[in-house]
Design an enzyme around this catalytic site. Structure first.
Site, PDB file in Angstrom:
ATOM      1  N   HIS A  16       0.835  -1.201   0.000  1.00  0.00           N
ATOM      2  CA  HIS A  16       0.000   0.000   0.000  1.00  0.00           C
ATOM      3  C   HIS A  16       0.876   1.259   0.000  1.00  0.00           C
ATOM      4  O   HIS A  16       0.612   2.218  -0.735  1.00  0.00           O
ATOM      5  CB  HIS A  16      -0.866   0.064   1.261  1.00  0.00           C
ATOM      6  CG  HIS A  16      -1.851  -1.063   1.415  1.00  0.00           C
ATOM      7  ND1 HIS A  16      -1.766  -1.987   2.423  1.00  0.00           N
ATOM      8  CD2 HIS A  16      -2.963  -1.387   0.704  1.00  0.00           C
ATOM      9  CE1 HIS A  16      -2.775  -2.838   2.341  1.00  0.00           C
ATOM     10  NE2 HIS A  16      -3.518  -2.506   1.298  1.00  0.00           N
ATOM     11  N   ASP A  49      -3.356  -7.230  -7.483  1.00  0.00           N
ATOM     12  CA  ASP A  49      -4.747  -7.605  -7.759  1.00  0.00           C
ATOM     13  C   ASP A  49      -5.005  -7.326  -9.245  1.00  0.00           C
ATOM     14  O   ASP A  49      -5.691  -6.378  -9.608  1.00  0.00           O
ATOM     15  CB  ASP A  49      -5.682  -6.805  -6.851  1.00  0.00           C
ATOM     16  CG  ASP A  49      -5.393  -7.100  -5.391  1.00  0.00           C
ATOM     17  OD1 ASP A  49      -5.806  -8.155  -4.903  1.00  0.00           O
ATOM     18  OD2 ASP A  49      -4.713  -6.280  -4.737  1.00  0.00           O
TER      19      ASP A  49
HETATM   20  P1  AMP Z   1      -6.518  -3.651  -0.416  1.00  0.00           P
HETATM   21  O1  AMP Z   1      -6.327  -2.903   0.853  1.00  0.00           O
HETATM   22  O2  AMP Z   1      -6.174  -5.086  -0.334  1.00  0.00           O
HETATM   23  O3  AMP Z   1      -7.866  -3.394  -1.041  1.00  0.00           O
HETATM   24  O4  AMP Z   1      -5.457  -3.038  -1.430  1.00  0.00           O
HETATM   25  C1  AMP Z   1      -5.435  -1.677  -1.732  1.00  0.00           C
HETATM   26  C2  AMP Z   1      -4.539  -1.427  -2.897  1.00  0.00           C
HETATM   27  O5  AMP Z   1      -3.206  -1.858  -2.589  1.00  0.00           O
HETATM   28  C3  AMP Z   1      -4.967  -2.215  -4.147  1.00  0.00           C
HETATM   29  O6  AMP Z   1      -4.785  -1.392  -5.288  1.00  0.00           O
HETATM   30  C4  AMP Z   1      -4.012  -3.367  -4.146  1.00  0.00           C
HETATM   31  O7  AMP Z   1      -3.785  -3.909  -5.424  1.00  0.00           O
HETATM   32  C5  AMP Z   1      -2.757  -2.703  -3.617  1.00  0.00           C
HETATM   33  N1  AMP Z   1      -1.831  -3.708  -3.100  1.00  0.00           N
HETATM   34  C6  AMP Z   1      -2.121  -4.703  -2.225  1.00  0.00           C
HETATM   35  N2  AMP Z   1      -1.028  -5.477  -2.019  1.00  0.00           N
HETATM   36  C7  AMP Z   1      -0.041  -4.962  -2.793  1.00  0.00           C
HETATM   37  C8  AMP Z   1       1.328  -5.321  -3.037  1.00  0.00           C
HETATM   38  N3  AMP Z   1       1.890  -6.361  -2.438  1.00  0.00           N
HETATM   39  N4  AMP Z   1       2.047  -4.558  -3.892  1.00  0.00           N
HETATM   40  C9  AMP Z   1       1.480  -3.493  -4.501  1.00  0.00           C
HETATM   41  N5  AMP Z   1       0.199  -3.108  -4.322  1.00  0.00           N
HETATM   42  C10 AMP Z   1      -0.550  -3.832  -3.485  1.00  0.00           C
END
Ligand code: AMP
Length: 281
Positions: free
Chosen positions: A37, A150
């Site tokens: 994030h 994702d």
């Molecule tokens: P989430 O909180 O899981 O909904 O993720 C929020 C954002 O962070 C989304 O755009 C995800 O794709 C991105 N994200 C989650 N994990 C990673 C990672 N390991 N590397 C880069 N972006 C990520």
């Protein structure tokens, strides 16, 4: 750093920045923030005048029996991390701020939402595109940053933005990994010490797909079978899918004759993990 719960106040702030000609970057998250994030936040801080993060565990993207109730909520730590980085605004609404009594409107997701995750989480992307479109309206940013971790979500959101003429630029950002290759995820904290080594099965299966591709293998079924074999051997308790599809539309491929992406989803214990890698011709 401002922290706002109310959509109207958040809109006024972002609209005011935009009207004064500032570039606003938006990073939607469900909180439980990690280095993945934060890499999106840093990218926005570099490229934009103002950076807005959102923290909202969106109930409409979780199916019955999924982990909505136990999804990690670490708002105080999240806020101090974002403050330290220099984020300007955090939008952290309550459930009733976004879905008040009587709420009934949903966005029909594009075709790219149907395969892969769509098969195992049938209502997931309906919830995702609905909440993301709401966030784009509440926070009319210049650029929205999403992780390639994702990959299907990124594809679905790009398509939704294009199809519905949403005036925002969608920027995909590289997956951040732990030193051994495990993709950072809020769900990694569910893994026990015993399960943690098994979670590497995704990285190993994708690595072997990439090697086969680089050595000239182009038959999708051959590489998919090898990914399945490695996932099982290296500790997946259940495999939802191990697929290679067209990188732009996520449609089926027989031979890799254009840019493709390998995607895997497995369960390690009770934890569902996903990952992917590009196979570019
Ligand atoms: P989430 O909180 O899981 O909904 O993720 C929020 C954002 O962070 C989304 O755009 C995800 O794709 C991105 N994200 C989650 N994990 C990673 C990672 N390991 N590397 C880069 N972006 C990520």
């Amino acid at each position: 750093m401002k922290v706002l719960e109310h959509p109207d106040l958040a809109y006024s702030q972002v609209a005011q920045w935009r009207q004064s000609g500032q570039r606003v970057g938006l990073i939607p998250t469900m909180g439980a923030l990690h280095a993945g994030h934060l890499s999106l936040v840093r990218r926005s801080l570099e490229e934009c005048d103002r950076t807005v993060a959102t923290i909202f565990v969106n109930p409409t993207q979780f199916g019955p029996g999924e982990d909505f109730a136990k999804y990690p909520r670490t708002q105080q730590e999240d806020l101090s991390g974002l403050r330290e980085l220099g984020v300007d605004l955090v939008f952290a609404p309550s459930q009733s701020d976004l879905y008040p009594e009587g709420y009934s409107t949903f966005v029909q997701p594009p075709a790219a939402a149907e395969p892969l995750e769509g098969i195992f989480r049938p209502i997931h992307f309906r919830g995702v595109v609905t909440v993301v479109l709401k966030l784009f309206h509440i926070l009319p940013a210049t650029i929205a940053y999403f992780g390639q971790k994702d990959y299907q979500q990124l594809t679905v959101i790009r398509r939704m933005v294009h199809d519905l003429n949403v005036p925002i630029l969608v920027q995909g950002c590289p997956t951040v990994r732990q030193a051994d290759g495990l993709a950072m995820s809020s769900r990694n904290r569910y893994l026990t010490d015993q399960q943690r080594p098994n979670a590497l099965c995704l990285w190993k299966a994708l690595g072997s797909a990439k090697r086969m591709f680089e050595q000239g293998q182009r038959e999708v079924t051959v590489i998919e079978a090898e990914m399945q074999r490695i996932l099982k051997q290296e500790g997946a308790d259940r495999i939802d899918y191990a697929r290679i599809v067209d990188a732009e539309y996520l449609s089926d491929l027989q031979r890799i004759d254009r840019n493709a992406v390998a995607l895997v989803a497995v369960h390690v214990g009770q934890t569902r993990l996903i990952d992917n890698c590009m196979l570019e011709v």
